[in-house]
Design a protein around this motif. Structure first.
Motif: not given
Ligand code: DLL
Length: 429
Positions: A49, A53, A59
């Motif tokens: 990640v 992102d 998230d």
């Protein structure tokens, strides 16, 4: 309910605005950690990640969690995200294993800490120029200095006694008219006992701010009634930047408000570390949104709690409320197939009239079988049998209960040690 605020607008922001601010800050802090610290960069890379992102708050679950081990492995300051020359203060906790956890601060971090702590004083009802007595120790432990930085920011009159010498604490509280008394929970208990024993009172005292240890409702009630003051449960830890950074309960006493403009809260399943729904108990994980020197990202605190509400509170604040900390993940005891936490033992003991405030939970092995013994101080007339009966009802099995005279069990300075293991030679560790 009319309330006192330190930063009214920020403390009462509507939820949509809190979440928008959190998202903006979260994006920045992930980029800051990734860009400035190799440990964070490696762990994000390993999880596949990147800060970019993150598009929505949810998230965050894609990013790796950390725990105390990372602090210990990178001692003294391997998680630092700023130039070492910008660090102006540090605090440290040694924890039960003795390997230290260090938190470095920039000036901006100290200002952030002071503001969070100032909010806590205001939330308790204190007013600028009130006298605050600060009894956690001043030193590596964050308790004394954190309460000090916040008191200066809020404009209180600080009586910085630090820990110990309860007779002198009482004298100073009387001489200077202390209105706000702060301490670790067990020191609040010490103050109450000493006042009761000496037949003294502190008529000016209005508010007690206590924390750093599990704090059962029964103990809060005892302190409230025994000291005749309003008692608050303050929360924070070395890794988030110290006492008060995470928040406190307000005068509605309906959970701990976490300062959500500064911290993102997640509750994770204890085993899978996946986020759980509001209302479910799990391990509290914290992401610091506004700290520079060492912002924790998804730090698994080891503390168990649940989200009580994200709705606005009777006090006017909108920041979410957590249930009082139930215990630590690794505090859970398993005896005779029954899981329980030391705080459940405390809650049960404190419900027995005549049982005093000092107790020990001793785990012992007999013929390979784990057993538990509870030692408690009590007034004469309380029998071991009565204690065992109440513990059996609360826990579902019968620990042995031994009753001691008032003052007979050992006490520690600072955080109280409640759980002991009996070693082969009979001593307690
Ligand atoms: O204990 C900060 C503090 C100082 C809080 C003074 C309140 C008053 P540490 O030494 O790093 O920092 O320990 C943090 O203590 O993870 C919890 O397990 C426990 N703890 C702190 N506050 C509470 C509370 C300070 N209100 C660890 N209720 C945390 C229950 C608490 N446990």
């Amino acid at each position: 309910m009319s309330d006192v605020y330190f930063e009214r607008e920020l403390e009462t922001m509507e939820r949509g605005r809190i979440e928008a601010l959190q998202l903006e800050r979260l994006k920045k802090i992930l980029a800051h950690a990734y860009g400035n610290n190799p440990v964070y960069r490696k762990s994000f890379d390993a999880a596949g990640v990147r800060p970019a992102d993150l598009k929505a708050l949810s998230d965050i679950a894609r990013f790796p969690t950390i725990n105390k081990t990372v602090f210990r492995d990178t001692y003294p300051m391997g998680l630092l995200c700023v130039d070492r020359k910008r660090v102006v203060e540090m605090h440290m906790s040694s924890g039960s294993t003795g390997t230290p956890v260090v938190m470095p601060y920039t000036q901006a971090d100290l200002d952030q800490w002071a503001s969070c702590m100032a909010r806590c004083y205001a939330m308790a009802g204190a007013l600028p120029s009130d006298v605050v007595q600060i009894t956690p120790s001043f030193g590596l432990f964050n308790g004394g200095f954190g309460m000090y930085h916040g008191a200066r920011r809020y404009g209180l009159f600080v009586v910085p006694t630090g820990a110990g010498n309860t007779a002198r604490q009482i004298k100073l509280a009387r001489d200077f008219g202390t209105r706000v008394f702060t301490g670790v929970v067990s020191y609040g208990i010490r103050l109450m006992e000493e006042l009761e024993a000496s037949g003294q009172a502190l008529p000016e005292l209005k508010y007690g701010i206590f924390g750093a240890e599990a704090f059962s409702d029964a103990m809060k009630k005892r302190l409230t009634e025994g000291l005749g003051i309003e008692v608050f449960d303050i929360y924070g830890m070395t890794e988030t930047g110290g006492v008060g950074t995470l928040g406190q309960d307000c005068r509605a006493h309906d959970g701990i408000h976490v300062w959500e403009d500064h911290y993102l809260v997640e509750i994770l399943d204890r085993d899978t570390h996946e986020p759980v729904r509001d209302g479910e108990i799990g391990e509290l994980a914290i992401t610091a949104l506004t700290r520079e020197a060492l912002p924790v990202i998804r730090f698994r605190t080891g503390d168990l709690s649940k989200i009580l509400s994200r709705e606005p509170c009777a006090c006017g604040r909108t920041h979410l409320r957590l249930a009082p900390i139930m215990g630590r993940v690794d505090d859970m005891l398993i005896v005779k197939g029954v899981n329980f936490f030391p705080s459940q033992v405390e809650q049960a003991l404190m419900s027995i009239p005549g049982v005093l405030n000092n107790y020990q939970i001793i785990i012992e092995e007999e013929n390979g079988v784990t057993d538990v013994r509870v030692n408690v101080e009590a007034e004469s007339g309380v029998t071991g049998f009565a204690v065992e009966k109440v513990l059996k009802e609360a826990l579902g099995f019968s620990p042995k209960g031994d009753v001691f005279a008032p003052g007979a069990l050992p006490r520690q300075e600072g955080k109280a040690k409640r759980v002991f293991r009996r070693l082969a030679d009979g001593t307690l560790a």
